[in-house]
Write an enzyme that holds these catalytic residues in place. Structure first.
Site, mmCIF file in Angstrom:
data_model
loop_
_atom_site.group_PDB
_atom_site.id
_atom_site.type_symbol
_atom_site.label_atom_id
_atom_site.label_comp_id
_atom_site.label_asym_id
_atom_site.label_seq_id
_atom_site.Cartn_x
_atom_site.Cartn_y
_atom_site.Cartn_z
ATOM 1 C CG ASP A 12 -7.313 -4.167 3.364
ATOM 2 O OD1 ASP A 12 -6.364 -3.980 4.148
ATOM 3 O OD2 ASP A 12 -8.407 -4.651 3.716
ATOM 4 C CG ASP A 67 -3.157 -5.376 5.692
ATOM 5 O OD1 ASP A 67 -2.084 -5.163 6.287
ATOM 6 O OD2 ASP A 67 -4.202 -5.730 6.280
ATOM 7 C CG ASP A 113 -7.304 -7.946 5.168
ATOM 8 O OD1 ASP A 113 -7.101 -9.115 5.572
ATOM 9 O OD2 ASP A 113 -7.767 -7.051 5.908
ATOM 10 C CE LYS A 171 -3.992 -7.946 8.090
ATOM 11 N NZ LYS A 171 -5.032 -7.063 8.690
#
Length: 288
Positions: free
Chosen positions: A177, A202, A205, A235
């Site tokens: 991430d 992501d 995260d 996320k």
């Protein structure tokens, strides 16, 4: 001309008053911070020596690029009124055989104006401790998340930082991430005016994070380019959790999956003034 007894007495009193204006050792009067060090380093050995000896108020400046051969560990702590200052330069972690680039287990650090790149795992990790401030730090090309907070680390302020092109080759991009605050990090962590671009998983995260994380004025773009990466901009938790994270005035665009994904977190996630466009799935997904 001879001085009169009265004049001589006045001179003695005046001199005595002048002498007493100087603080004596052990007094409560303010004293200069004579023990504070300001050190500029250009080699790994000098850097690690300065870091291991660091104390409240010290300033450690990296000049140029230093190639690390093992994880740099920030284990000491400053104080709430006198932090340890670590600033400048580039830390190239490509010489480390395994592990993180920089690990901070201490508290009250200011980490500013530097680049941390090419670590075989995460670039910069806050594992324990808290009340650290990170400003204008770029984490790029690391083989896991660029910057990660976890394992009880708390009250860290991450501001005006960038995290890009992090890719975990060993997992096809599944875990890297831009910014991660996950897996049991502590309370009070904040991201402000940060940018996550072109990371394999992501942008942000918060998987498994049990305490509220505040994300303000941040941007996530083009995340999820790894074959196995999820590719969400933000996320915001994970299944089985009930944690009220917040995203305020953020932008999430052109990510592989969703712009903002609750990922099963049933907490009341607050999205205020946040927008985005061009995400592969949708802008807002699984938010309660």
């Amino acid at each position: 001309m001879k001085k009169s007894p009265i004049m001589m007495m006045l001179c003695i009193v005046f001199a005595s008053c002048q002498k007493n204006d100087v603080a004596s050792p052990g007094s409560d009067s303010p004293k200069p911070a004579a023990n504070v060090e300001s050190i500029t380093v250009t080699t790994e050995s000098a850097l690690k020596s300065a870091i291991s000896a660091a104390k409240a108020g010290d300033i450690i400046t990296v000049s140029g690029t230093i190639k690390l051969t093992s994880t740099l560990q920030l284990l000491n702590s400053g104080t709430s009124t006198s932090k340890i200052n670590f600033t400048g330069g580039v830390l190239d972690c490509s010489g480390i055989s395994s592990g993180w680039g920089v690990k901070c287990n201490g508290s009250y650090w200011n980490i500013t104006n530097m680049t941390i790149k090419n670590a075989p795992d995460c670039g910069l990790v806050f594992q324990y401790g808290g009340y650290n401030y990170v400003y204008n730090v770029t984490t790029s090309g690391n083989h896991d998340s660029g910057l990660q907070i976890y394992n009880q680390s708390h009250h860290n302020n991450i501001s005006y930082c960038k995290s890009n092109d992090n890719y975990d080759t060993q997992n096809g991009g599944e875990n890297a991430d831009g910014f991660a605050c996950k897996l049991s990090a502590g309370a009070g962590n904040l991201f402000d005016h940060c940018t996550a671009n072109h990371n394999s998983d992501d942008g942000w995260d918060l998987y498994g994070q049990p305490y509220t994380v505040k994300i303000t004025n941040c941007t996530a773009t083009n995340n999820g380019y790894g074959g196995s990466g999820d590719g969400n901009g933000f996320k915001l938790g994970s299944s089985g959790q009930n944690v009220p994270h917040t995203a305020t005035n953020c932008t999430s665009s052109y990510n592989l999956a969703s712009g903002y994904d609750g990922n099963g977190n049933t907490g009341h996630i607050t999205i205020t003034g946040s927008t985005g466009t061009g995400n592969g799935k949708t802008l807002f997904y699984r938010l309660y």
